[in-house]
Design a protein around this motif. Structure first.
Motif, short mmCIF file in Angstrom:
data_model
loop_
_atom_site.label_atom_id
_atom_site.label_comp_id
_atom_site.label_asym_id
_atom_site.label_seq_id
_atom_site.Cartn_x
_atom_site.Cartn_y
_atom_site.Cartn_z
N UNK A 39 0.81 -1.23 0.00
CA UNK A 39 0.00 0.00 0.00
C UNK A 39 0.84 1.27 0.00
N UNK A 135 -19.40 6.41 8.75
CA UNK A 135 -18.93 5.01 8.84
C UNK A 135 -17.52 5.00 9.40
N UNK A 136 -17.24 3.96 10.15
CA UNK A 136 -15.91 3.82 10.75
C UNK A 136 -15.34 2.47 10.36
N UNK A 137 -14.02 2.43 10.24
CA UNK A 137 -13.36 1.15 10.05
C UNK A 137 -12.30 1.02 11.13
N UNK A 138 -12.64 0.26 12.18
CA UNK A 138 -11.69 0.04 13.26
C UNK A 138 -11.22 -1.41 13.23
N UNK A 139 -11.16 -1.96 12.05
CA UNK A 139 -10.77 -3.37 11.94
C UNK A 139 -9.31 -3.56 12.25
N UNK A 140 -8.87 -4.80 12.18
CA UNK A 140 -7.48 -5.08 12.49
C UNK A 140 -6.51 -4.59 11.41
N UNK A 141 -7.04 -4.19 10.25
CA UNK A 141 -6.15 -3.85 9.14
C UNK A 141 -6.15 -2.38 8.77
N UNK A 142 -7.16 -1.67 9.16
CA UNK A 142 -7.27 -0.28 8.70
C UNK A 142 -8.00 0.56 9.74
N UNK A 143 -7.59 1.81 9.87
CA UNK A 143 -8.26 2.75 10.78
C UNK A 143 -8.66 3.97 9.96
N UNK A 144 -9.90 4.02 9.56
CA UNK A 144 -10.35 5.14 8.74
C UNK A 144 -11.80 5.48 9.08
N UNK A 187 -1.92 2.38 9.87
CA UNK A 187 -0.58 1.93 9.45
C UNK A 187 0.09 2.89 8.46
N UNK A 208 -1.54 0.72 13.41
CA UNK A 208 -2.80 -0.01 13.66
C UNK A 208 -3.00 -0.37 15.13
N UNK A 209 -2.18 0.19 16.02
CA UNK A 209 -2.42 0.03 17.46
C UNK A 209 -3.24 1.24 17.91
N UNK A 268 -11.78 6.06 18.77
CA UNK A 268 -12.70 4.95 18.58
C UNK A 268 -14.16 5.37 18.73
#
Lengths: 316, 188
Positions: A39, A135-144, A187, A208-209, A268
């Protein structure tokens, strides 16, 4: 007999197609994954992503209406929990903040006076656009996060996104009516920062922490717990001086001491956010002076008859 | 009067046919929208369950013909797009788990709710392992393993409720399908 035979062939064909399609679509998924590498290129598949965001943002807003009620009920319940104790704490905090308020008013007036005396230039006005996270993306791969505001509202890539506490992230892609925010702990997030009061630079890097880490800290400087960190504005995109958070010392897996920043903004639980729309600084080679207007950019300091004459003065 | 009823029944039947075909996909997409919705309880962010995975599992076990591989791929891809993550990550993970589960469906479907839940536990584990592998492949070892585990656990725990809801949906669409078949003089 012939009918039974054709039906059997159909079943076989269906089974065969199911197996082939599984292999085909897994293959396409792997190809997509590999084509993105690590990426490094933020523009990879950008057009598709922006178009998808433009479609998803209104749908998300529709879904958010009933779900927002659920969230609000939770907030209401938690805010009413132990209300008397919370009121006592807030009153004490309010008293302390009143003192800070009067001090900040005095300092603000002093700074304005100094800037006037120095004929301070080069701080472009910042336009504030407020919106809500859909919308939120707090998954293990992306924070957006996805915002329902886009190019038509004057949003562009690189703008800072803040909440009342501090920096959340920056805009990485913009559609007609939607924008995606890359959070500071993602990340791919890298933000030049400065330690308040020390003028030492560093880079705030997400991994991603929950708390982003500090890398490339200025030589010889050892951050301490509680040191305040804000944007330095060195990238020419984010305005300088936006509060980000405080330093916390952490122990790395290899036993060495590392530094992370506990952000003031709660990354979060984002709700309403503000986009700071500022004209980025244009390099002189891209901003030539037209012969008709001449050089208008040189500020004539008060008391100086000629711009080339050195000015000496004393601050009051 | 009877003409009006026939016309109404025809419209209902047409809607029924659409529902029959599109419900699993729409249920997955709705689950996806809830998955990315900014829901906060008590000032905290909840590790949202993977609702699309629940829908994929339910129909892969109940009516696999309504959840073909290309729909699973599309759901995963849309999830990647909406979350802004690496393209192909969730489509790869869902498809890997889907492939293994559909070959083992006899072991889980029709053997009671407990067995089905255990099967879903296996599906969640497979999906998370595939996602972690794909994540490492694309981003190196920089994935939030704790978050991945929390998400897997919440997905597993919420399934009985979601499964019941999907079951109701399936029954309703089956009735609509029957109406359609009766209207067109066909039998199931």
């Amino acid at each position: 007999m012939a009918r039974r035979g054709s039906s059997g062939a159909m079943v076989w064909l269906r089974g065969f197609w199911a197996r082939v399609s599984i292999v085909l679509f897994i293959g396409i998924s792997v190809a997509l994954l590999l084509s993105q590498g690590n990426l490094d290129d933020p523009q990879s598949f950008n057009k598709i992503r922006v178009a998808a965001d433009d479609v998803a943002a209104p749908a998300m807003q529709a879904v958010d209406l009933p779900l927002g009620g659920l969230s609000n009920f939770g907030s209401w319940l938690s805010s009413n929990w132990n209300a008397a104790e919370r009121v006592r704490v807030l009153e004490a905090e309010n008293r302390a903040l009143r003192q800070w308020e009067s001090l900040s008013h005095a300092l603000h007036a002093k700074i304005l006076r100094y800037e006037q005396l120095l004929n301070m230039q080069g701080e472009p006005e910042v336009r504030v656009l407020s919106t809500r996270v859909v919308a939120e993306a707090h998954g293990p791969f992306v924070r957006s996060a996805l915002l329902r505001i886009g190019r038509d509202d004057g949003v562009s890539e690189g703008l800072a996104v803040v909440d009342p506490s501090g920096l959340i992230g920056r805009i990485v892609s913009v559609g007609k009516h939607s924008a995606r925010v890359l959070l500071v702990n993602d990340l791919n997030s890298r933000i030049p920062v400065v330690f308040q009061g020390a003028s030492v630079r560093a880079i705030l890097a997400g991994d991603n922490q929950r708390d982003p880490k500090l890398i490339y800290v200025g030589k010889g400087f050892v951050p301490k717990n509680g040191d305040r960190v804000s944007t330095s504005g060195d990238d020419g995109v984010l305005p300088s001086g936006i509060s980000i958070g405080e330093v916390v010392e952490v122990l790395n897996p290899d036993g060495s001491v590392g530094y992370r920043v506990q952000t003031y903004a709660n990354l979060s639980t984002m709700d309403f956010v503000q986009i700071l729309a500022r004209q980025p600084a244009v390099p002189p080679e891209l901003d030539p002076i037209s012969p008709e207007t001449g050089d208008q950019s040189i500020a004539i300091l008060p008391g100086a008859a000629d711009p080339s004459t050195p000015v000496t003065g004393e601050l009051q | 009067m009877s003409q009006g009823i026939t016309r109404l029944s025809s419209v209902a039947a047409q809607v029924g046919l659409f529902a029959w075909i599109g419900v699993p996909t729409l249920a997955s997409l709705l689950g996806l929208l809830i998955y990315v919705a900014p829901i906060h309880m008590f000032g905290m962010s909840i590790p949202m369950p993977l609702f699309p995975l629940m829908a994929i599992f339910f129909w892969a076990m109940a009516r696999p013909q309504l959840m073909p591989p290309f729909v699973v791929f599309a759901i995963g891809l849309i999830q990647d797009l909406i979350t802004g993550g690496p393209l192909g990550l969730w489509s790869f993970s869902y498809l890997c788990a889907y492939t293994i589960m559909t070959t083992q469906s006899d072991a889980f479907s029709g053997r009671g709710a407990g067995m089905l839940w255990a099967g879903f536990g296996l599906m969640v584990s497979l999906t998370m392992v595939a996602a972690a592998l794909a994540g490492v492949m694309v981003m190196g070892a920089k994935i939030d393993g704790y978050h991945l585990l929390a998400q897997g656990a919440s997905t597993f725990l919420v399934y009985p409720l979601a499964g019941r809801l999907y079951g109701r949906l399936q029954q309703t669409t089956q009735q609509a399908r029957r109406m359609y078949d009766i209207h067109h003089g066909m039998t199931l």
